[in-house]
Motif scaffolding. Structure first.
Motif, PDB file in Angstrom:
ATOM      1  N   ILE A 251       0.832  -1.203   0.000  1.00  0.00           N
ATOM      2  CA  ILE A 251       0.000   0.000   0.000  1.00  0.00           C
ATOM      3  C   ILE A 251       0.866   1.252   0.000  1.00  0.00           C
ATOM      4  N   ILE A 252       1.904   1.249   0.817  1.00  0.00           N
ATOM      5  CA  ILE A 252       2.786   2.417   0.912  1.00  0.00           C
ATOM      6  C   ILE A 252       3.475   2.695  -0.417  1.00  0.00           C
ATOM      7  N   GLU A 253       3.871   1.633  -1.118  1.00  0.00           N
ATOM      8  CA  GLU A 253       4.619   1.803  -2.366  1.00  0.00           C
ATOM      9  C   GLU A 253       3.735   2.146  -3.557  1.00  0.00           C
ATOM     10  N   ASN A 254       2.433   1.961  -3.430  1.00  0.00           N
ATOM     11  CA  ASN A 254       1.521   2.245  -4.546  1.00  0.00           C
ATOM     12  C   ASN A 254       1.233   3.746  -4.607  1.00  0.00           C
ATOM     13  N   ARG A 255       2.016   4.459  -5.375  1.00  0.00           N
ATOM     14  CA  ARG A 255       1.912   5.925  -5.401  1.00  0.00           C
ATOM     15  C   ARG A 255       0.769   6.389  -6.293  1.00  0.00           C
ATOM     16  N   MET A 256       0.211   7.538  -5.963  1.00  0.00           N
ATOM     17  CA  MET A 256      -0.828   8.169  -6.767  1.00  0.00           C
ATOM     18  C   MET A 256      -0.194   9.233  -7.667  1.00  0.00           C
ATOM     19  N   ILE A 257      -0.628   9.276  -8.916  1.00  0.00           N
ATOM     20  CA  ILE A 257      -0.076  10.252  -9.856  1.00  0.00           C
ATOM     21  C   ILE A 257      -1.001  11.451 -10.050  1.00  0.00           C
ATOM     22  N   ALA A 258      -2.255  11.344  -9.590  1.00  0.00           N
ATOM     23  CA  ALA A 258      -3.199  12.457  -9.718  1.00  0.00           C
ATOM     24  C   ALA A 258      -4.315  12.274  -8.702  1.00  0.00           C
ATOM     25  N   THR A 259      -4.947  13.396  -8.343  1.00  0.00           N
ATOM     26  CA  THR A 259      -6.097  13.367  -7.439  1.00  0.00           C
ATOM     27  C   THR A 259      -7.234  14.159  -8.069  1.00  0.00           C
ATOM     28  N   HIS A 260      -8.406  14.096  -7.414  1.00  0.00           N
ATOM     29  CA  HIS A 260      -9.570  14.872  -7.846  1.00  0.00           C
ATOM     30  C   HIS A 260      -9.907  14.622  -9.319  1.00  0.00           C
ATOM     31  N   CYS A 261      -9.828  13.368  -9.730  1.00  0.00           N
ATOM     32  CA  CYS A 261     -10.033  13.045 -11.142  1.00  0.00           C
ATOM     33  C   CYS A 261     -11.510  12.784 -11.427  1.00  0.00           C
ATOM     34  N   THR A 262     -12.009  13.430 -12.475  1.00  0.00           N
ATOM     35  CA  THR A 262     -13.370  13.211 -12.975  1.00  0.00           C
ATOM     36  C   THR A 262     -13.297  12.956 -14.470  1.00  0.00           C
ATOM     37  N   VAL A 263     -13.970  11.908 -14.932  1.00  0.00           N
ATOM     38  CA  VAL A 263     -13.938  11.534 -16.344  1.00  0.00           C
ATOM     39  C   VAL A 263     -15.344  11.659 -16.916  1.00  0.00           C
ATOM     40  N   THR A 264     -15.469  12.358 -18.048  1.00  0.00           N
ATOM     41  CA  THR A 264     -16.751  12.543 -18.723  1.00  0.00           C
ATOM     42  C   THR A 264     -16.670  11.993 -20.133  1.00  0.00           C
ATOM     43  N   LEU A 265     -17.631  11.150 -20.490  1.00  0.00           N
ATOM     44  CA  LEU A 265     -17.724  10.587 -21.833  1.00  0.00           C
ATOM     45  C   LEU A 265     -18.878  11.258 -22.562  1.00  0.00           C
ATOM     46  N   LEU A 266     -18.595  11.835 -23.731  1.00  0.00           N
ATOM     47  CA  LEU A 266     -19.609  12.496 -24.553  1.00  0.00           C
ATOM     48  C   LEU A 266     -19.811  11.692 -25.830  1.00  0.00           C
ATOM     49  N   LEU A 267     -21.067  11.310 -26.070  1.00  0.00           N
ATOM     50  CA  LEU A 267     -21.426  10.492 -27.229  1.00  0.00           C
ATOM     51  C   LEU A 267     -22.380  11.252 -28.135  1.00  0.00           C
ATOM     52  N   PRO A 268     -22.577  10.792 -29.372  1.00  0.00           N
ATOM     53  CA  PRO A 268     -23.629  11.372 -30.213  1.00  0.00           C
ATOM     54  C   PRO A 268     -24.999  11.185 -29.558  1.00  0.00           C
ATOM     55  N   GLN A 269     -25.947  12.029 -29.917  1.00  0.00           N
ATOM     56  CA  GLN A 269     -27.278  11.980 -29.309  1.00  0.00           C
ATOM     57  C   GLN A 269     -27.957  10.636 -29.517  1.00  0.00           C
ATOM     58  N   SER A 270     -27.575   9.914 -30.550  1.00  0.00           N
ATOM     59  CA  SER A 270     -28.217   8.630 -30.859  1.00  0.00           C
ATOM     60  C   SER A 270     -27.727   7.499 -29.969  1.00  0.00           C
ATOM     61  N   LEU A 271     -26.694   7.756 -29.157  1.00  0.00           N
ATOM     62  CA  LEU A 271     -26.161   6.743 -28.246  1.00  0.00           C
ATOM     63  C   LEU A 271     -26.452   7.128 -26.796  1.00  0.00           C
ATOM     64  N   HIS A 272     -26.367   6.169 -25.896  1.00  0.00           N
ATOM     65  CA  HIS A 272     -26.587   6.489 -24.485  1.00  0.00           C
ATOM     66  C   HIS A 272     -25.610   5.709 -23.630  1.00  0.00           C
ATOM     67  N   VAL A 273     -25.228   6.323 -22.498  1.00  0.00           N
ATOM     68  CA  VAL A 273     -24.304   5.716 -21.547  1.00  0.00           C
ATOM     69  C   VAL A 273     -25.114   4.943 -20.512  1.00  0.00           C
ATOM     70  N   ARG A 274     -24.590   3.807 -20.103  1.00  0.00           N
ATOM     71  CA  ARG A 274     -25.268   2.984 -19.108  1.00  0.00           C
ATOM     72  C   ARG A 274     -24.586   3.103 -17.749  1.00  0.00           C
ATOM     73  N   GLY A 275     -25.408   3.260 -16.705  1.00  0.00           N
ATOM     74  CA  GLY A 275     -24.910   3.125 -15.337  1.00  0.00           C
ATOM     75  C   GLY A 275     -24.052   4.239 -14.813  1.00  0.00           C
ATOM     76  N   GLU A 276     -24.128   5.435 -15.364  1.00  0.00           N
ATOM     77  CA  GLU A 276     -23.313   6.560 -14.897  1.00  0.00           C
ATOM     78  C   GLU A 276     -24.201   7.741 -14.554  1.00  0.00           C
ATOM     79  N   LYS A 277     -23.608   8.740 -13.938  1.00  0.00           N
ATOM     80  CA  LYS A 277     -24.338   9.973 -13.674  1.00  0.00           C
ATOM     81  C   LYS A 277     -24.692  10.650 -14.993  1.00  0.00           C
ATOM     82  N   GLN A 278     -25.772  11.456 -14.972  1.00  0.00           N
ATOM     83  CA  GLN A 278     -26.220  12.191 -16.149  1.00  0.00           C
ATOM     84  C   GLN A 278     -26.569  11.220 -17.279  1.00  0.00           C
ATOM     85  N   ALA A 279     -27.663  10.506 -17.097  1.00  0.00           N
ATOM     86  CA  ALA A 279     -28.108   9.534 -18.092  1.00  0.00           C
ATOM     87  C   ALA A 279     -28.301  10.214 -19.447  1.00  0.00           C
ATOM     88  N   GLY A 280     -28.147   9.459 -20.490  1.00  0.00           N
ATOM     89  CA  GLY A 280     -28.266   9.981 -21.840  1.00  0.00           C
ATOM     90  C   GLY A 280     -26.955   9.812 -22.572  1.00  0.00           C
TER      91      GLY A 280
END
Length: 450
Positions: A251-280
Motif C-alpha cells: 500500500i505504501i509503495e503504490n503511489r498516486m499520480i493524480a487526485t480529484h479526477c473526474t472523467v466525462t464521456l460524450l457520445l452522439p445523441q443517438s447513443l446512451h451511456v449505461r450506469g453513470e451519472k447524467q443519463a443519456g
C-alpha cells in the motif's frame, strides 16, 4: 476504420497558485480492541510461540517505520489507535489526545478536534518517540472504528496525496459508523452505510487514499468499510497475521499520480451511456485518486428505435474529458476526441472488438453488483457480456482462448452463488470483489478464494 484521435491537454486556472508539492502524510489507524488479544500459533527460531493479533500488527508497523526511516526519512508518519477510545498519538512537543463516550457520536466535534491536532513531524525527528508509542500499546475495549477513521482522514486531508491505512479485526460497534447492530436496527445500518459512503466521498474530495485491511478469520463487514477504499482508490485486503507487513508495504509503495479526477464521456445523441451519472449521451465518473495502473471502463449503446440514428457510411465523434489535479497542484483538463464509422456490418464490428476491454468491463461491473449482494443482477450482466465475447471470438482470429478462460475463472465467484436473492457478502468475498472493481487488463485474474 477509426481515424487517429486528437489528444489535447489544457492547464485550468493558470493564475491559481499551485499547492505545496510536499509528499502526502502516511497515517496508520490501528484497532487495539479486546479481540486483538486472540492468539495464533507460529514457529520462530525453531520454537512454537503464541502471538496475539495486536503483536503481529505492531511488529508490522514497526518494520514499516524502520524501513521508511532509512528510505524516506522526511515522510510524515502518524498514528491513530482505537478501542472504546480513539487516541491521536502526538510527538515530543505535543501530547497524545484521546476521545470517548458522547464525543465519538459528534461528527462536527471530531472534525474540530482533528483540525486542532498538529501534523506529524518528519519521521527522522519522530522515529524514536513513535516507536515508544507503538511498543506501549495494549489491547482491550470495544471498536470505535468509525470515529477513528473520521479523525484520521481529517488529519490526512491537509495534504493531497496522503494515505490512510486502517487495520482491524472486528465490526465497528462504538460511536459513528456502528456496524454491529444492523440485525436489530435497520435505520442504524442505513445511517452507518451513509456515514462510510460520505466519509469516502470526503476523503476523495481532499485527495486522500484510504485502504482497509482486516485479519483473516474475522468479520469486519468489509462490504461496508470497503466503500472508503472504493471511493478513494485504496485497497481492501484480508490478510493472515504474518502477511500484514507485506500488505502494508504494498500500500505504501503504490503511489498516486493524480487526485480529484473526474472523467466525462460524450457520445452522439443517438447513443446512451449505461450506469453513470447524467443519463443519456453524457456520462460522468468521479474517479478520485489515480495510480499509474488505474483503468476504468464505460458501457454505452444505441437507443432503441432511434429515428435520428446516423445512417451507415457516416462518421460520429466521441469525446473523453479528464479533469484532474497534478501532484504539484495544477488543475488539468485532457480532451481526447476520436471518430468512428457507422456500419450495419455485424461481422466487421465483432472482428474489431477489443475483447480485453469487454472482459475488463464485465469484471468491474459484475463485481460492483456482487459486493452489494446483487448476485442475480451480476450474473445477468456477465451472461450478456459472455455471449458478446463468444460471438466476437468467432470473428477474431487473434483472440486467445487462454485469456477467455482466465476471464471465466475471474467471474467464477459471482456464479458460485446459485440463489437469486440478495445475501450478505463475506469479508473474503468483499475483498475479492473490490479488487475486481479496481482491476486492469494486466491484473485481471483470480487471486483470492471466497
Amino acid at each position: 476504420m477509426p481515424q487517429g484521435p486528437q489528444d489535447v491537454l489544457f492547464l485550468l486556472r493558470p493564475d491559481e497558485e499551485p499547492l505545496c508539492a510536499a509528499d502526502g502524510l502516511l497515517l496508520f489507524c490501528i484497532d487495539i480492541s479486546g479481540s486483538m488479544s486472540i492468539t495464533s500459533e507460529v514457529t520462530e527460531g525453531g520454537h512454537v510461540v503464541h502471538k496475539s493479533r495486536l503483536q503481529f500488527v505492531l511488529e508490522a508497523v514497526l518494520r514499516c517505520v524502520q524501513r521508511l526511516s532509512e528510505r524516506q526519512p522526511d515522510i510524515r508518519l502518524g498514528l491513530v489507535t482505537f478501542n472504546s477510545r480513539v487516541t491521536m498519538h502526538g510527538n515530543e512537543n505535543f501530547p497524545s489526545h484521546s476521545l470517548s463516550s458522547a464525543e465519538l457520536h459528534n461528527c462536527d466535534f471530531l472534525k474540530e478536534t482533528a483540525a486542532g491536532f498538529p501534523t506529524p513531524p518528519p519521521l527522522r525527528q519522530n522515529k524514536h518517540h513513535l516507536r515508544r508509542q507503538v511498543l506501549g500499546l495494549c489491547h482491550g475495549g470495544t471498536t470505535a472504528l468509525g470515529p477513528a477513521a473520521l479523525l484520521t482522514i481529517e488529519i490526512a486531508s491537509r495534504q493531497p496525496g496522503s494515505k490512510v491505512i486502517i487495520c482491524t479485526d472486528g465490526k465497528a460497534n462504538t460511536g459513528l459508523g456502528d456496524l454491529e447492530r444492523e440485525n436489530n436496527d435497520a435505520r442504524t445500518l442505513l445511517s452507518s452505510t451513509i456515514f462510510y459512503q460520505d466519509l469516502g466521498d470526503y476523503a476523495a474530495s481532499r485527495g486522500v487514499t484510504v485502504s482497509v485491511l482486516s485479519i483473516e478469520g474475522t468479520d469486519c463487514r468489509l462490504d461496508e468499510l470497503g466503500r472508503l477504499a472504493e471511493r478513494t482508490g485504496g485497497t481492501v485486503v484480508v490478510a493472515s497475521p504474518n502477511r500484514l507487513h507485506s500488505e502494508f508495504e504494498a500500500i505504501i509503495e503504490n503511489r498516486m499520480i493524480a487526485t480529484h479526477c473526474t472523467v466525462t464521456l460524450l457520445l452522439p445523441q443517438s447513443l446512451h451511456v449505461r450506469g453513470e451519472k447524467q443519463a443519456g449521451h453524457k456520462g460522468t465518473r468521479e474517479v478520485g485518486n489515480v495510480a499509474p495502473d488505474t483503468e476504468i471502463t464505460f458501457q454505452f449503446g444505441a437507443r432503441e428505435q432511434d429515428a435520428d440514428a446516423p445512417p451507415t457510411g457516416n462518421r460520429v465523434c466521441i469525446q473523453l474529458q479528464i479533469r484532474y489535479r497534478q501532484r504539484e497542484g495544477h488543475m488539468m483538463l485532457r480532451v481526447i476526441t476520436t471518430s468512428r464509422d457507422v456500419t450495419d456490418d455485424g461481422s466487421a464490428v465483432l472482428s474489431a472488438l477489443s475483447l480485453a476491454i469487454v472482459q475488463l468491463n464485465s469484471s468491474q461491473a459484475g463485481a460492483a453488483l456482487a459486493v452489494r449482494g446483487r448476485f442475480l443482477d451480476a450474473r445477468k450482466e456477465g451472461e450478456v457480456q459472455r455471449k458478446l465475447i463468444e460471438r466476437a471470438m468467432e470473428h477474431n482470429d487473434s483472440a486467445e482462448d487462454h485469456l477467455y478462460q482466465e476471464w471465466i475463472k475471474t467471474m467464477e465467484p459471482i456464479y458460485r452463488h446459485k440463489d437469486g436473492i440478495t445475501r450478505a457478502v463475506t469479508d473474503a468475498g468483499a475483498a475479492l470483489f473490490y479488487t475486481m472493481m479496481r482491476s486492469n487488463r494486466k491484473t485481471i485474474s483470480l487471486k483470492e478464494k471466497l
